[in-house]
Scaffold this motif. Sequence first.
Motif, mmCIF file in Angstrom:
data_model
loop_
_atom_site.group_PDB
_atom_site.id
_atom_site.type_symbol
_atom_site.label_atom_id
_atom_site.label_comp_id
_atom_site.label_asym_id
_atom_site.label_seq_id
_atom_site.Cartn_x
_atom_site.Cartn_y
_atom_site.Cartn_z
ATOM 1 N N ALA A 63 -9.669 6.194 -2.525
ATOM 2 C CA ALA A 63 -9.216 5.388 -1.393
ATOM 3 C C ALA A 63 -8.551 4.083 -1.811
ATOM 4 C CB ALA A 63 -10.386 5.087 -0.468
ATOM 5 N N ILE A 64 -8.782 3.663 -3.046
ATOM 6 C CA ILE A 64 -8.087 2.474 -3.537
ATOM 7 C C ILE A 64 -7.531 2.754 -4.940
ATOM 8 C CG2 ILE A 64 -9.313 0.701 -2.220
ATOM 9 C CD1 ILE A 64 -11.133 0.298 -4.660
ATOM 10 N N PRO A 75 -7.578 -3.176 1.987
ATOM 11 C CA PRO A 75 -8.280 -2.673 3.170
ATOM 12 C C PRO A 75 -9.195 -3.776 3.708
ATOM 13 C CG PRO A 75 -9.164 -1.673 1.161
ATOM 14 C CD PRO A 75 -7.950 -2.466 0.763
ATOM 15 N N LYS A 76 -9.278 -3.864 5.022
ATOM 16 C CA LYS A 76 -9.971 -5.011 5.614
ATOM 17 C C LYS A 76 -11.475 -4.986 5.365
ATOM 18 C CE LYS A 76 -6.117 -6.528 6.751
ATOM 19 N NZ LYS A 76 -5.573 -6.033 5.458
ATOM 20 N N ASP A 77 -12.009 -3.830 4.991
ATOM 21 C CA ASP A 77 -13.458 -3.797 4.785
ATOM 22 C C ASP A 77 -13.892 -4.454 3.476
ATOM 23 O OD1 ASP A 77 -12.128 -1.499 3.753
ATOM 24 O OD2 ASP A 77 -14.082 -0.633 3.277
ATOM 25 N N LEU A 91 -14.185 -7.313 3.137
ATOM 26 C CA LEU A 91 -15.037 -8.415 3.605
ATOM 27 C C LEU A 91 -16.492 -7.982 3.755
ATOM 28 C CD1 LEU A 91 -12.743 -10.020 6.324
ATOM 29 C CD2 LEU A 91 -13.317 -10.967 4.112
#
Lengths: 309, 478
Positions: free
Chosen positions: B299-300, B280-282, B284
């Motif tokens: 979620a992961i 997921p891009k978040d 970062l």
Amino acid sequence: MSVSTTHLVKKSRLQSVSIWLDRDARLGPLMIAPAAILLIVLIGYPFLSGIYLGFTDRIIARSDTGHFIWFKNYLDLLKDNIFQKTVSNTFNYAFTAVFFKLVLGMLMALVLDQVTVLKNLFRGVLLLPWIIPTSLSALGWLWMFQPQFSVLNRLLLDSGIIQDKIIWLGSPFWAMFSVQLVNIWRGIPFFGISLLAGMQTIPQDLYEAASIDGANSWRRFWSVTVPLLMPVTIVVTLFSIVQTIADFQVVYVLTRGGPVNSTHLFATLTYQTAILGSELGKGAAISLFMFPVLVLAVTLQLRYLQRQD
Amino acid sequence: MEPIDRSLTKRLQQGKLSRREFIVAAFAAGATMSGIATALASCAPAPTPAPAATSAASSAAAKPAFPAGSKLAMKLRAAFMPQGNEVLATLIKEWGKKNGVEVAVDIVSMNDLQTIAATAVETGAGPDIIEINQGTAHLYAEKLVDVSSVCNDLAGRFGGYYAAAEEACKVNGKWMSVPRFFAPHAINYRTDLFKKAGFETPPKTYDDLLAVGKALIDAKLPPIGFPVSHAVGDGNDWNYALLWSFGGSDVAKDGKTVAIDSDQTRAALAYMQKLFALMPKDVLAWDDSSNNTAMLAGAISATNNAATIYGAARNQNTQFKTTDASGKEVSAALHTVVGHFPYPTGPAGRVTYGEFMSSAILGYSKNVDAAKALLTYLNEPTQMNPWVAPNLSFVFPPLKAFKDDPLMPWNTNLNLASFKDYADTCHLPGYPSTNFSKGTAAYAKWIVVDMFASVCSGTSIDAAIAQAKTQLTGIYGG
């Protein structure tokens, strides 16, 4: 007998003190002294030692540092691309945020000026963002920016405004947008309430006269409200620029300057450099870089206030 | 909150159970620390501890050795599991009472500790003992008390220290801070989801991990997620380990030459780009708690962390939705499907990052002897075990003898076995050189993490390396 003598002595002492004080050149400084002492101790000393530190290579807990190196820190910083980025971040952050705070604050003031029902309730509620401690409200926003489960993305997705989740704090653009958004949200009430106070000092008969001359509401705003509100607007704006450029809490709580330094402001970079990185000298230099800008803003503000007097 | 088993308390009173065994057993039975403290207090005078745990230092400390009215102030890092903090506070209080020292304990967050430590060394006022992270002892050495006597004593009695502990605390041949604990990392993963994606056994290499990540995406299961962000613990942990396991490093062995511009670094960055495409891009923007939250919420499917996700799920009895054999939707306890496996191996083997805390005594302290005695006491098994047990695997003692101690969580709980060899492969920023002072400075500026983050957000590999190289040259060359 002895009692009345002491009384007399006391009285004459009191008199001599009051005679001594009966000159502006003496009384004035005396009255200012408490505030001045506080300022010198709590602001003046740290400030001067900060200026001195900025000229040294001081590193925390290292006695072989602290040499006077003139402007080396400043010259090094000018070449440092993280610092360059911080400068542009800070101006982007401050001017964008102040612009929107001014526009939206003006709107808030105009609306509040018209509200007659539950006037105090509305004013109180709208002041909340400004009253809540920033670090606390920033934490609330941190949760709202959570991209997977949180309210912002859910609302935008469900209402069809966006198709993909926005990674609020994960990309340079959205991270800057997010910290600006929080700063604007927090700052609007300050503008709103200050401008509202200014609006209420504008004599009602000017509006009536303008109406009789055929001015519509837009014209009344533009030709009566705006010029008469100008002094308050300028003071509030300059004050907010100073505050926003020196901001720390919003960025520290939300992004710590990341991702990849895209939201570092002077204050957060100073903290990272001086406290976490131990480079006190360089950190002091970073925080002093904003000083000329702030001096300019404050000078303008004071000059304007004096002209008003 | 279950009351403590009567028979346990009784056995303690009769001296059939040592205090240490009692605390461990009571915890296992789900008692709270305040309950245990009350029980212990009711059993005074204290029965003698098991002979194996008796040490010269602790028996010497049995009579008040310090002038009446001695005071110590101490700032400690809050452990992730609240029970651990309670045990620690109780143990310290007990020691203070016994030795006539008034100890003020303040348990604070990692971020606050860094600021407090910097202020204390700079101003010469503050706590007597403070927990510092990573190689901070190298930065503040001049203002800290030489604690070699404490460390040599403990090392002699309990099997010596791991390399990373020595890297962090030994400055020019002297111990300047007493190693306290590693926050050991492993990959935390959802065993059920990995199985669904076709992986019965956990991945061994970084390439295997990539394969799992891809399979999860293809099967439309929650992706893997590793922080590429300013998360003090997890972010540094993941990114340094990746760089080192690919054979790259920020500095050469000589401690002066910047070595970041290498084929190994390029390979690590290229790998990160591939991995990032599967996450997921978040990642970062993650802080240290983001991956915990994401995994607890389903979620992961995997992340790097201490065992705190498993611990929190077990503590709070977190539920997740799954399907039973007949395909009906049911909820089940999440901790039963949270497993752990060691960090993957890369082209250079498995080199991990030691997330590390040590206890430093500040040079201005007026009660250095009391501080030293307290630190000795806290690191002995009698005190270490009851503190480590409720912390699950959030804390890993830096003394080698503890690894095989049957009371350690990785020896009592199969699900935590992956943490056992954690400390064998750990290093500190500055590795492979011994210039840990400059390594810590580079770490504090997030140079390695930012390099990885920038190739994930669109910067070219060459540009990211060039940027890191400029910054590193300023540190190692300056």
